[in-house]
Design a protein around this motif. Structure first.
Motif, short mmCIF file in Angstrom:
data_model
loop_
_atom_site.label_atom_id
_atom_site.label_comp_id
_atom_site.label_asym_id
_atom_site.label_seq_id
_atom_site.Cartn_x
_atom_site.Cartn_y
_atom_site.Cartn_z
N TYR A 1 0.82 -1.22 0.00
CA TYR A 1 0.00 0.00 0.00
C TYR A 1 0.85 1.26 0.00
O TYR A 1 0.44 2.31 -0.54
CB TYR A 1 -0.96 -0.01 1.19
CG TYR A 1 -0.36 0.36 2.53
CD1 TYR A 1 -0.55 1.63 3.07
CD2 TYR A 1 0.41 -0.55 3.25
CE1 TYR A 1 -0.01 1.97 4.30
CE2 TYR A 1 0.95 -0.21 4.48
CZ TYR A 1 0.75 1.05 4.99
OH TYR A 1 1.30 1.40 6.21
N ARG A 2 2.05 1.21 0.58
CA ARG A 2 2.90 2.40 0.62
C ARG A 2 3.42 2.75 -0.76
O ARG A 2 3.58 3.94 -1.09
CB ARG A 2 4.05 2.18 1.61
CG ARG A 2 3.58 2.08 3.06
CD ARG A 2 4.61 1.50 3.97
NE ARG A 2 4.87 0.08 3.67
CZ ARG A 2 5.58 -0.72 4.44
NH1 ARG A 2 6.13 -0.26 5.56
NH2 ARG A 2 5.77 -1.99 4.10
N ASP A 3 3.69 1.74 -1.57
CA ASP A 3 4.12 2.00 -2.95
C ASP A 3 2.99 2.60 -3.78
O ASP A 3 3.22 3.43 -4.66
CB ASP A 3 4.60 0.71 -3.60
CG ASP A 3 5.82 0.12 -2.92
OD1 ASP A 3 6.58 0.88 -2.29
OD2 ASP A 3 6.02 -1.12 -3.00
N VAL A 4 1.76 2.18 -3.50
CA VAL A 4 0.60 2.74 -4.20
C VAL A 4 0.37 4.19 -3.78
O VAL A 4 0.04 5.05 -4.60
CB VAL A 4 -0.66 1.89 -3.91
CG1 VAL A 4 -1.86 2.47 -4.66
CG2 VAL A 4 -0.44 0.43 -4.30
N LEU A 5 0.56 4.48 -2.48
CA LEU A 5 0.34 5.84 -1.98
C LEU A 5 1.41 6.82 -2.44
O LEU A 5 1.15 8.03 -2.51
CB LEU A 5 0.29 5.83 -0.46
CG LEU A 5 -0.95 5.20 0.19
CD1 LEU A 5 -0.77 5.09 1.69
CD2 LEU A 5 -2.20 6.01 -0.14
N ALA A 6 2.61 6.33 -2.73
CA ALA A 6 3.73 7.23 -3.05
C ALA A 6 3.42 8.21 -4.17
O ALA A 6 3.61 9.43 -4.00
CB ALA A 6 4.98 6.41 -3.36
#
Length: 367
Positions: free
Chosen positions: A338-343
């Motif tokens: 999810y952090r890669d998607v939010l970046a």
């Protein structure tokens, strides 16, 4: 929701991030069923969504029919869907998983939105820059320069005439440290006073249902359009822990989610170009249905991004649902963090994802 109106990705002026948290572990395989995957139908002979029932997104995935209100946004390129999405932690405890996801790490203090706001605002706080619709500050907003919790706009109980605004402005005018903040707060008070004086009317035919989630989105839309400086807002939708009779439990929640988001997008109109709505949950559910027509705690779920700058479509890696591809006791593998998607979402809003998730080496994720 015309994608041609999307603001330049490098501009953060007037942008608002809205985070919707589906608490209870929403079943990603129900939200975004892989109707073109035979393993999905074999694992869920009684509760699977058929290809005929689903709202087709591509050759493999569909939206659950209860999310049909989101179909226009998807086809207009304003909605991105990420299956098999979650965190790198394998806990299946609701509270621990929510806490970890909202902090962004086991080892970093504060919440990921709070850290991001500190960077994007350079540590300064505008009135109502961070807003939580509910009864308490979520962990994701911890360490924000400021955060306001509201059940409704009535909680503000503003009265611009007591004490007189001019007198307050004069009081702070000579204070080098507080003058700018005071002017900002008083300006927000004045705008909020005008909001309370007139009944709010959603625009462009938007109709919000008479329930708490839609009411919260309606008030966020009102504040965004009033330009009171909201940079981030959070709102929760509970009721996703579907161990028993899953359809009975979560189908009403899906209708609430979809109708609320569709009304919010329509109401914002051109302001959707500078708004990003992220919909996330702490984890997904087990692939195989259980004996009670439900599903148990799992790992990979689904994440949605609606709004400005998003590249619509289904994104990310799909690990499949064959037995050899499952994680642990039979969970959807987390193929997309999810952090890669939010970046890239945070990058469009300014401040950078490295502030929200310091030390992380982000995978390249175009969304």
């Amino acid at each position: 929701m015309d994608p041609t109106t999307i603001a330049h990705p490098g501009s953060s002026i007037g942008r608002t991030l809205v985070v919707v948290f589906l608490r209870g572990g929403a079943d990603g395989l129900s939200l975004v069923p892989p109707v073109g995957d035979d393993d999905y139908h074999r694992a869920r002979p009684r509760i699977a969504v058929s290809a005929k029932e689903g709202v087709a997104l591509d050759h493999r995935f569909a939206l659950h029919p209860c999310l049909a209100a989101l179909e226009p946004a998807f086809h207009e390129g304003c909605l991105a869907v990420v299956p098999a999405c979650g965190s790198d932690d394998d806990t299946r405890s609701h509270f621990e998983a929510q806490d970890l996801m909202e902090h962004g790490s086991r080892t970093i203090a504060g919440g990921w939105i709070g850290r991001w706001l500190r960077r994007s605002s350079h540590g300064e706080s505008a009135a109502l820059s961070a807003l939580a619709l509910g009864s308490e500050v979520p962990e994701s907003l911890r360490s924000a320069p400021s955060a306001t919790v509201l059940r409704s706009l009535d909680d503000l109980a503003l009265d611009v005439d007591a004490p007189p605004r001019a007198a307050m402005a004069e009081l702070y005018a000579g204070d080098d440290m507080l003058a700018a903040s005071a002017r900002d707060a008083l300006s927000a008070v004045e705008r909020m006073g005008r909001l309370r004086a007139d009944a709010y009317r959603p625009e462009r035919g938007a109709v919000y249902a008479d329930e708490a989630f839609a009411s919260g989105l309606r008030q966020i839309a009102q504040l965004v359009k009033a330009e009171v400086g909201v940079q981030a807002a959070t709102i929760d939708l509970f009721g996703w822990d579907s161990h028993f009779l899953q359809a009975t439990l979560i189908e009403p929640q899906m209708r609430i989610l979809a109708s609320g988001l569709a009304a919010f997008a329509a109401d914002l109109g051109p302001r959707l170009a500078t708004t990003s709505v992220v919909v996330m949950s702490e984890f997904g559910r087990r692939v195989h249905e259980n004996s009670a027509l439900g599903t148990d705690h799992g790992r990979g779920g689904a994440l949605f991004v609606l709004g400005g700058g998003v590249r619509g479509g289904v994104h990310g890696t799909w690990p499949g649902l064959a037995d050899g591809s499952l994680d642990g006791p039979g969970d959807v593998a987390v193929a997309n963090d999810y952090r890669d998607v939010l970046a890239p979402v945070l990058a469009r809003h300014g401040g950078g994802a490295d502030a929200a998730f310091p030390g992380r080496a982000f995978a390249d994720f175009a969304i």
